[in-house]
Scaffold this motif. Sequence first.
Motif, PDB file in Angstrom:
ATOM      1  N   ALA A  64      -0.736  -2.552  -3.794  1.00 19.63           N
ATOM      2  CA  ALA A  64       0.308  -1.300  -3.530  1.00 19.63           C
ATOM      3  C   ALA A  64       0.262  -0.423  -4.548  1.00 19.63           C
ATOM      4  O   ALA A  64       0.549   0.419  -4.891  1.00 19.63           O
ATOM      5  N   GLY A  65       0.458  -0.545  -6.486  1.00 19.92           N
ATOM      6  CA  GLY A  65      -0.257   0.117  -7.531  1.00 19.92           C
ATOM      7  C   GLY A  65      -1.755   1.457  -7.433  1.00 19.92           C
ATOM      8  O   GLY A  65      -1.534   1.851  -7.800  1.00 19.92           O
ATOM      9  N   GLU A  66      -2.357   0.176  -6.846  1.00 16.39           N
ATOM     10  CA  GLU A  66      -3.557   0.826  -6.820  1.00 16.39           C
ATOM     11  C   GLU A  66      -3.350   2.370  -5.923  1.00 16.39           C
ATOM     12  O   GLU A  66      -3.768   3.405  -5.721  1.00 16.39           O
ATOM     13  N   VAL A  67      -2.804   1.941  -4.326  1.00 16.75           N
ATOM     14  CA  VAL A  67      -3.002   2.602  -3.174  1.00 16.75           C
ATOM     15  C   VAL A  67      -2.164   4.154  -3.581  1.00 16.75           C
ATOM     16  O   VAL A  67      -1.860   5.401  -3.393  1.00 16.75           O
ATOM     17  N   GLY A  68      -1.006   3.867  -4.913  1.00 20.80           N
ATOM     18  CA  GLY A  68       0.190   4.885  -5.388  1.00 20.80           C
ATOM     19  C   GLY A  68      -0.906   5.390  -6.051  1.00 20.80           C
ATOM     20  O   GLY A  68      -0.562   6.908  -6.580  1.00 20.80           O
ATOM     21  N   ALA A 109      -7.658  11.151   1.032  1.00 23.54           N
ATOM     22  CA  ALA A 109      -7.803  10.135   0.700  1.00 23.54           C
ATOM     23  C   ALA A 109      -5.707   9.552   0.229  1.00 23.54           C
ATOM     24  O   ALA A 109      -5.366   8.604   0.678  1.00 23.54           O
ATOM     25  N   GLN A 110      -5.645  10.681   0.198  1.00 23.29           N
ATOM     26  CA  GLN A 110      -3.562  10.884   0.264  1.00 23.29           C
ATOM     27  C   GLN A 110      -3.042  10.661   1.342  1.00 23.29           C
ATOM     28  O   GLN A 110      -2.678  10.030   1.072  1.00 23.29           O
ATOM     29  N   TYR A 111      -3.843  11.437   2.561  1.00 24.48           N
ATOM     30  CA  TYR A 111      -3.441  10.968   3.731  1.00 24.48           C
ATOM     31  C   TYR A 111      -3.245   9.443   4.408  1.00 24.48           C
ATOM     32  O   TYR A 111      -2.493   8.417   4.535  1.00 24.48           O
ATOM     33  N   HIS A 112      -4.945   8.915   3.811  1.00 23.20           N
ATOM     34  CA  HIS A 112      -4.766   7.163   4.126  1.00 23.20           C
ATOM     35  C   HIS A 112      -4.042   6.277   3.279  1.00 23.20           C
ATOM     36  O   HIS A 112      -3.074   5.521   3.627  1.00 23.20           O
ATOM     37  N   ALA A 113      -3.418   7.364   2.272  1.00 23.19           N
ATOM     38  CA  ALA A 113      -2.234   5.766   1.126  1.00 23.19           C
ATOM     39  C   ALA A 113      -1.599   6.066   2.028  1.00 23.19           C
ATOM     40  O   ALA A 113      -0.694   5.244   1.593  1.00 23.19           O
ATOM     41  N   LEU A 114      -0.920   7.787   1.738  1.00 22.13           N
ATOM     42  CA  LEU A 114       0.926   7.194   2.383  1.00 22.13           C
ATOM     43  C   LEU A 114       1.013   6.501   4.090  1.00 22.13           C
ATOM     44  O   LEU A 114       1.951   5.833   4.499  1.00 22.13           O
ATOM     45  N   ALA A 115      -0.472   6.626   4.729  1.00 22.63           N
ATOM     46  CA  ALA A 115      -0.265   5.908   6.338  1.00 22.63           C
ATOM     47  C   ALA A 115      -0.417   4.574   5.984  1.00 22.63           C
ATOM     48  O   ALA A 115       0.732   3.972   5.777  1.00 22.63           O
ATOM     49  N   LEU A 116      -1.206   4.118   4.967  1.00 22.47           N
ATOM     50  CA  LEU A 116      -1.009   2.759   4.558  1.00 22.47           C
ATOM     51  C   LEU A 116       0.685   1.917   3.725  1.00 22.47           C
ATOM     52  O   LEU A 116       1.404   0.749   4.301  1.00 22.47           O
ATOM     53  N   LEU A 117       0.764   2.608   3.346  1.00 23.77           N
ATOM     54  CA  LEU A 117       2.042   2.819   2.553  1.00 23.77           C
ATOM     55  C   LEU A 117       3.676   2.545   3.130  1.00 23.77           C
ATOM     56  O   LEU A 117       3.949   1.576   3.296  1.00 23.77           O
TER      57      LEU A 117
END
Length: 293
Positions: free
Chosen positions: A174-178, A188-196
């Motif tokens: 979670a920290g790395e994805v944030g 990468a921002q879109y994918h990170a938001l989707a994963l979180l």
Amino acid sequence: MNLRDRDEEEDPLPFEGIDKATILHESKAFNQSTLDARKCKSTLIKVMYLLAIGETFASTEATELFFNTTKLLQSQDVSLRRLVYIMIKELSTCAEHVFVASNTLCKDMNSTNDMYKANSIRALRKITDSSMLGPIERYLAQAVVDKADTVSSAAIVTGIHLSVTHPELVKRWAGEVGEALKQRGAMAQYHALALLHKLRKNDKLSVSKFVQSVNTTPIRSPMALCLLIRMCTEVLKDDFEGAPDLSQFVVSLKHSSEMVVFEAAKCLCSLKAVSSKDLTPAILVLQLYLTSH
């Protein structure tokens, strides 16, 4: 023959008449010490064509082809390597003992070549089982915050797939994805938001808090903004009045991307408790789109 007659003729398929046995024999050339990159690429493309049209490979055939293909990872030809990674993913479902190739792919994960790193991460997910996730978890978490957006996106998308079967493992990132959400490029921002969001979607209170916190993050990706709007919609459908910050964010959203503006208008139109005052901007935008396109 005139031009019209020529146009009415059916164009022959580029690989019409390809024989599976011939292609399997050609793949043995992958074991040669001196590789002909052009010939190898041609053979791989033919195999992909056979797979695309529904040709089936017996387990022994697929396994032999799989391990012959992994020998091509010694090549430094970029386009050939790209085809090899795709082939590994395609054959992973029908070949046996594919996990043996994981050591080679792990080496590519630590390569200085971003294309090798990103593609090896994508391929590694297809050939690893639960017992192998532990040793590679650290590398995946590091890849999430890689400076190259292609590598970061590949790792995050891998996390999205793994969250279905191993959610607890992915939650540890979670920290790395944030960090990727705040500091990486648009994709990468879109994918990170989707994963979180995927990790929190079963907890409405968590989703609400998450959306409000992300609301203050500068979102550069239009696709990420559309996803954020949909997340706002989830919260506002249950409690429109109780989330004034989110409703104001959607109502006042102005963006150069028509996709984002349309998503915001669609959000407002789908809410039951929205006032006519808040709904007016959405109607005006939709009317404008109807007359200008």
